[in-house]
Design a protein around this motif. Structure first.
Motif, PDB file in Angstrom:
ATOM      1  N   GLU A 144       0.822  -1.212   0.000  1.00  0.00           N
ATOM      2  CA  GLU A 144       0.000   0.000   0.000  1.00  0.00           C
ATOM      3  C   GLU A 144       0.858   1.265   0.000  1.00  0.00           C
ATOM      4  O   GLU A 144       0.396   2.332  -0.415  1.00  0.00           O
ATOM      5  CB  GLU A 144      -0.942  -0.017   1.208  1.00  0.00           C
ATOM      6  N   ALA A 145       2.106   1.139   0.454  1.00  0.00           N
ATOM      7  CA  ALA A 145       3.023   2.293   0.441  1.00  0.00           C
ATOM      8  C   ALA A 145       3.736   2.435  -0.899  1.00  0.00           C
ATOM      9  O   ALA A 145       4.522   3.362  -1.089  1.00  0.00           O
ATOM     10  CB  ALA A 145       4.057   2.146   1.560  1.00  0.00           C
ATOM     11  N   GLY A 146       3.462   1.506  -1.825  1.00  0.00           N
ATOM     12  CA  GLY A 146       4.035   1.607  -3.160  1.00  0.00           C
ATOM     13  C   GLY A 146       5.236   0.734  -3.434  1.00  0.00           C
ATOM     14  O   GLY A 146       5.837   0.816  -4.511  1.00  0.00           O
ATOM     15  N   LYS A 147       5.604  -0.137  -2.491  1.00  0.00           N
ATOM     16  CA  LYS A 147       6.728  -1.033  -2.725  1.00  0.00           C
ATOM     17  C   LYS A 147       6.378  -2.014  -3.845  1.00  0.00           C
ATOM     18  O   LYS A 147       5.274  -2.546  -3.893  1.00  0.00           O
ATOM     19  CB  LYS A 147       7.081  -1.794  -1.443  1.00  0.00           C
ATOM     20  N   VAL A 148       7.342  -2.261  -4.730  1.00  0.00           N
ATOM     21  CA  VAL A 148       7.105  -3.108  -5.906  1.00  0.00           C
ATOM     22  C   VAL A 148       7.906  -4.403  -5.794  1.00  0.00           C
ATOM     23  O   VAL A 148       9.048  -4.405  -5.323  1.00  0.00           O
ATOM     24  CB  VAL A 148       7.497  -2.359  -7.198  1.00  0.00           C
ATOM     25  N   SER A 149       7.313  -5.480  -6.242  1.00  0.00           N
ATOM     26  CA  SER A 149       7.979  -6.779  -6.251  1.00  0.00           C
ATOM     27  C   SER A 149       9.236  -6.736  -7.116  1.00  0.00           C
ATOM     28  O   SER A 149       9.203  -6.240  -8.238  1.00  0.00           O
ATOM     29  CB  SER A 149       7.009  -7.833  -6.803  1.00  0.00           C
ATOM     30  N   GLN A 150      10.340  -7.254  -6.609  1.00  0.00           N
ATOM     31  CA  GLN A 150      11.570  -7.288  -7.401  1.00  0.00           C
ATOM     32  C   GLN A 150      11.452  -8.308  -8.519  1.00  0.00           C
ATOM     33  O   GLN A 150      11.964  -8.096  -9.620  1.00  0.00           O
ATOM     34  CB  GLN A 150      12.774  -7.629  -6.506  1.00  0.00           C
ATOM     35  N   THR A 151      10.773  -9.414  -8.252  1.00  0.00           N
ATOM     36  CA  THR A 151      10.601 -10.451  -9.268  1.00  0.00           C
ATOM     37  C   THR A 151       9.529 -10.070 -10.287  1.00  0.00           C
ATOM     38  O   THR A 151       9.402 -10.726 -11.313  1.00  0.00           O
ATOM     39  CB  THR A 151      10.176 -11.776  -8.614  1.00  0.00           C
ATOM     40  N   ARG A 152       8.763  -9.025  -9.962  1.00  0.00           N
ATOM     41  CA  ARG A 152       7.609  -8.593 -10.768  1.00  0.00           C
ATOM     42  C   ARG A 152       6.534  -9.681 -10.824  1.00  0.00           C
ATOM     43  O   ARG A 152       5.607  -9.614 -11.612  1.00  0.00           O
ATOM     44  CB  ARG A 152       8.035  -8.239 -12.206  1.00  0.00           C
ATOM     45  N   ASN A 153       6.700 -10.675  -9.987  1.00  0.00           N
ATOM     46  CA  ASN A 153       5.748 -11.786  -9.948  1.00  0.00           C
ATOM     47  C   ASN A 153       5.044 -11.854  -8.603  1.00  0.00           C
ATOM     48  O   ASN A 153       4.262 -12.745  -8.362  1.00  0.00           O
ATOM     49  CB  ASN A 153       6.478 -13.107 -10.223  1.00  0.00           C
ATOM     50  N   TRP A 154       5.391 -10.930  -7.696  1.00  0.00           N
ATOM     51  CA  TRP A 154       4.771 -10.827  -6.379  1.00  0.00           C
ATOM     52  C   TRP A 154       4.860 -12.140  -5.607  1.00  0.00           C
ATOM     53  O   TRP A 154       3.861 -12.732  -5.223  1.00  0.00           O
ATOM     54  CB  TRP A 154       3.331 -10.323  -6.509  1.00  0.00           C
ATOM     55  N   GLY A 155       6.100 -12.557  -5.414  1.00  0.00           N
ATOM     56  CA  GLY A 155       6.381 -13.763  -4.654  1.00  0.00           C
ATOM     57  C   GLY A 155       7.523 -14.529  -5.283  1.00  0.00           C
ATOM     58  O   GLY A 155       7.817 -14.363  -6.475  1.00  0.00           O
ATOM     59  N   VAL A 156       8.210 -15.356  -4.497  1.00  0.00           N
ATOM     60  CA  VAL A 156       9.285 -16.203  -5.012  1.00  0.00           C
ATOM     61  C   VAL A 156       8.696 -17.537  -5.419  1.00  0.00           C
ATOM     62  O   VAL A 156       8.626 -17.876  -6.593  1.00  0.00           O
ATOM     63  CB  VAL A 156      10.389 -16.388  -3.951  1.00  0.00           C
ATOM     64  N   PHE A 157       8.265 -18.295  -4.435  1.00  0.00           N
ATOM     65  CA  PHE A 157       7.468 -19.491  -4.690  1.00  0.00           C
ATOM     66  C   PHE A 157       6.003 -19.100  -4.456  1.00  0.00           C
ATOM     67  O   PHE A 157       5.704 -18.197  -3.698  1.00  0.00           O
ATOM     68  CB  PHE A 157       7.867 -20.629  -3.746  1.00  0.00           C
ATOM     69  N   GLU A 158       5.092 -19.781  -5.112  1.00  0.00           N
ATOM     70  CA  GLU A 158       3.657 -19.517  -4.969  1.00  0.00           C
ATOM     71  C   GLU A 158       3.341 -18.035  -5.228  1.00  0.00           C
ATOM     72  O   GLU A 158       2.711 -17.360  -4.401  1.00  0.00           O
ATOM     73  CB  GLU A 158       3.168 -19.921  -3.575  1.00  0.00           C
ATOM     74  N   PRO A 159       3.782 -17.479  -6.352  1.00  0.00           N
ATOM     75  CA  PRO A 159       3.589 -16.050  -6.618  1.00  0.00           C
ATOM     76  C   PRO A 159       2.116 -15.690  -6.809  1.00  0.00           C
ATOM     77  O   PRO A 159       1.304 -16.522  -7.220  1.00  0.00           O
ATOM     78  CB  PRO A 159       4.377 -15.837  -7.911  1.00  0.00           C
ATOM     79  N   PHE A 160       1.799 -14.429  -6.537  1.00  0.00           N
ATOM     80  CA  PHE A 160       0.429 -13.949  -6.687  1.00  0.00           C
ATOM     81  C   PHE A 160       0.174 -13.335  -8.062  1.00  0.00           C
ATOM     82  O   PHE A 160      -0.957 -12.989  -8.384  1.00  0.00           O
ATOM     83  CB  PHE A 160       0.123 -12.915  -5.595  1.00  0.00           C
ATOM     84  N   LYS A 161       1.222 -13.152  -8.841  1.00  0.00           N
ATOM     85  CA  LYS A 161       1.169 -12.681 -10.232  1.00  0.00           C
ATOM     86  C   LYS A 161       0.955 -11.177 -10.379  1.00  0.00           C
ATOM     87  O   LYS A 161       1.600 -10.533 -11.185  1.00  0.00           O
ATOM     88  CB  LYS A 161       0.081 -13.427 -11.021  1.00  0.00           C
ATOM     89  N   THR A 162       0.000 -10.610  -9.622  1.00  0.00           N
ATOM     90  CA  THR A 162      -0.270  -9.173  -9.751  1.00  0.00           C
ATOM     91  C   THR A 162      -0.292  -8.505  -8.378  1.00  0.00           C
ATOM     92  O   THR A 162      -0.512  -9.163  -7.361  1.00  0.00           O
ATOM     93  CB  THR A 162      -1.622  -8.914 -10.433  1.00  0.00           C
ATOM     94  N   LYS A 163      -0.105  -7.188  -8.400  1.00  0.00           N
ATOM     95  CA  LYS A 163      -0.159  -6.421  -7.163  1.00  0.00           C
ATOM     96  C   LYS A 163      -1.531  -6.556  -6.516  1.00  0.00           C
ATOM     97  O   LYS A 163      -1.646  -6.742  -5.289  1.00  0.00           O
ATOM     98  CB  LYS A 163       0.138  -4.960  -7.464  1.00  0.00           C
ATOM     99  N   GLU A 164      -2.580  -6.452  -7.339  1.00  0.00           N
ATOM    100  CA  GLU A 164      -3.939  -6.504  -6.797  1.00  0.00           C
ATOM    101  C   GLU A 164      -4.241  -7.856  -6.164  1.00  0.00           C
ATOM    102  O   GLU A 164      -4.885  -7.927  -5.111  1.00  0.00           O
ATOM    103  CB  GLU A 164      -4.949  -6.202  -7.916  1.00  0.00           C
ATOM    104  N   ALA A 165      -3.764  -8.915  -6.798  1.00  0.00           N
ATOM    105  CA  ALA A 165      -3.981 -10.254  -6.232  1.00  0.00           C
ATOM    106  C   ALA A 165      -3.263 -10.393  -4.895  1.00  0.00           C
ATOM    107  O   ALA A 165      -3.807 -10.936  -3.930  1.00  0.00           O
ATOM    108  CB  ALA A 165      -3.505 -11.325  -7.210  1.00  0.00           C
ATOM    109  N   ALA A 166      -2.028  -9.888  -4.832  1.00  0.00           N
ATOM    110  CA  ALA A 166      -1.264  -9.942  -3.579  1.00  0.00           C
ATOM    111  C   ALA A 166      -1.968  -9.146  -2.490  1.00  0.00           C
ATOM    112  O   ALA A 166      -2.082  -9.599  -1.343  1.00  0.00           O
ATOM    113  CB  ALA A 166       0.149  -9.415  -3.804  1.00  0.00           C
TER     114      ALA A 166
END
Length: 405
Positions: free
Chosen positions: A164-186
């Motif tokens: 919510e503070a604007g931090k972005v996933s480094q992998t751009r996949n929102w997770g290492v294992f079991e990724p959420f794929k999108t910011k909104e999903a996470a």
């Protein structure tokens, strides 16, 4: 003769010592040889460069004061410092991957925490948090392992704050294992997992509702999860029953007459019941549109709505409810009230169109089939302040949005 033999032995010993010294000197690597070896060993995979560090140490010890080769020594020292910083982390990364794949959670969680701490406020730290939260939630919800509930809840809140503070996933996949794929999903899942942990594991149901609700508002990930709505509805139904019981106790103590206090309680009970109807109504609407939903589940939801409606309007258990569908549809057509906002009391009496009787008989509310959050409950006596209603249109209860949490 004796003198000649002694002299020969001394000469031979001198020759042997000289030869041994020359051999030893020849076998000791020079700086150029050691430096080439160091550069080759330093190219090894991160985490597997102990040999390079050993060779570098030898170079520094033997040739560190060599002014003619100070640039070489400086290079070795700088490269060693980088390896000493990088290799421990690479070893942690290898361990992290191995423990996850082996499902050795007792070792995985400490390694994950150590890397998260080392990464501080980086995007990778967020990815690691999201993965650890996923693992902790799966262990609790599927495997019934509650060891990591506190860590999961705490880390989910931290991850949500970062997103919510604007931090972005480094992998751009929102997770290492079991990724959420999108910011909104996470975001949606973090809200849901926080709410789930609080609702089921921490006995903080009231505070959990806002997170559960918000998980349905961000993306489609949890928008159609009927259990979220039945969880919210169950909480409000329980609250309505509690308020109703308190209302009747106070009214009885006041010679069965209303005063400002009892009227306020009754109005709040009505508003709370409407929130329960709203939540269960949304669950029923979703289930009705789902071809895979079990008929028994949909029947159970509708029975709960019927009982709630009778409770809300103080109808007898066997009373007809011809206005139920319209009442529910009108509530569900509006934006869902945020549970983080206060319930708006319904002060003006609302009377369904075909009511002809007032009842004090308990109404039973069954558990909708297959939900994991709704519990069986039986209402106590219905409120006694509802009067017979003429056939007039239903006046909708007032709800007041106070914004999100």
């Amino acid at each position: 003769m004796i003198l000649m033999k002694t002299l020969f032995r001394v000469l031979m010993l001198g020759i042997l010592l000289t030869a041994f010294s020359a051999l030893t000197f020849a076998q000791e690597p020079d700086l150029a040889t050691l430096f080439e070896r160091f550069k080759t060993e330093a190219k090894a995979t991160c985490g597997q460069r102990d040999a390079a560090l050993a060779t570098g140490k030898t170079i520094v010890e033997k040739f560190g004061s060599d002014e003619l080769n100070k640039e070489v020594i400086a290079f070795v020292k700088k490269r060693m410092a980088a390896i000493e910083k990088e290799d421990p982390r690479c070893k942690l990364n290898v361990k992290y991957d191995a423990e996850y794949k082996a499902k050795n959670w007792a070792a995985f969680f400490p390694v994950s925490k150590e890397i998260i701490t080392a990464e501080a406020d980086s995007g990778l730290a967020l990815d690691l948090m999201l993965t650890q939260v996923s693992v902790g939630y799966n262990l609790a919800s599927v495997d019934k392992v509650d060891t990591y509930n506190n860590d999961t809840l705490s880390l989910a809140k931290t991850a949500l704050q970062k997103i919510e503070a604007g931090k972005v996933s480094q992998t751009r996949n929102w997770g290492v294992f079991e990724p959420f794929k999108t910011k909104e999903a996470a975001q949606s899942w973090m809200n849901y997992i926080i709410g789930w942990e609080m609702y089921y594991k921490m006995n903080q149901k009231k505070d959990a509702l806002g997170y559960l609700y918000k998980s349905t508002q961000i993306s489609n990930e949890k928008k159609n999860d009927t259990v979220i709505y039945t969880n919210i509805g169950t909480y409000y139904f329980d609250e309505a029953i509690s308020l109703d019981s308190k209302y009747r106790e106070l009214r009885k103590a006041n010679n069965n007459e209303d005063n400002d206090e009892t009227k306020a309680l009754l109005a709040l009970a009505r508003g709370t019941a409407d929130r329960a109807i709203d939540a269960f109504g949304r669950a029923y609407k979703i289930a009705s549109a789902d071809a895979k939903a079990l008929p028994a589940y949909k029947t159970g939801l509708y029975k709960t709505l019927t009982d709630l409606y009778k409770f809300r309007f103080n109808l007898a258990p066997d009373a007809k409810t011809p206005d139920l569908d319209k009442y529910v549809a009108d509530l569900v057509a509006k934006p869902m009230p945020d549970p983080a906002t206060a319930v708006t009391p319904v002060i003006e009496e609302v009377k369904p169109a075909t009511t002809t009787t007032t009842s004090t008989t308990p109404a039973t509310t069954p558990t909708p089939a297959t939900t994991t959050a709704t519990t069986t409950k039986t209402t106590t006596e219905a409120t006694t302040a509802t009067t017979t209603k003429a056939k007039t249109p239903v006046k909708k209860p007032v709800t007041k949005k106070k914004g999100t949490r």
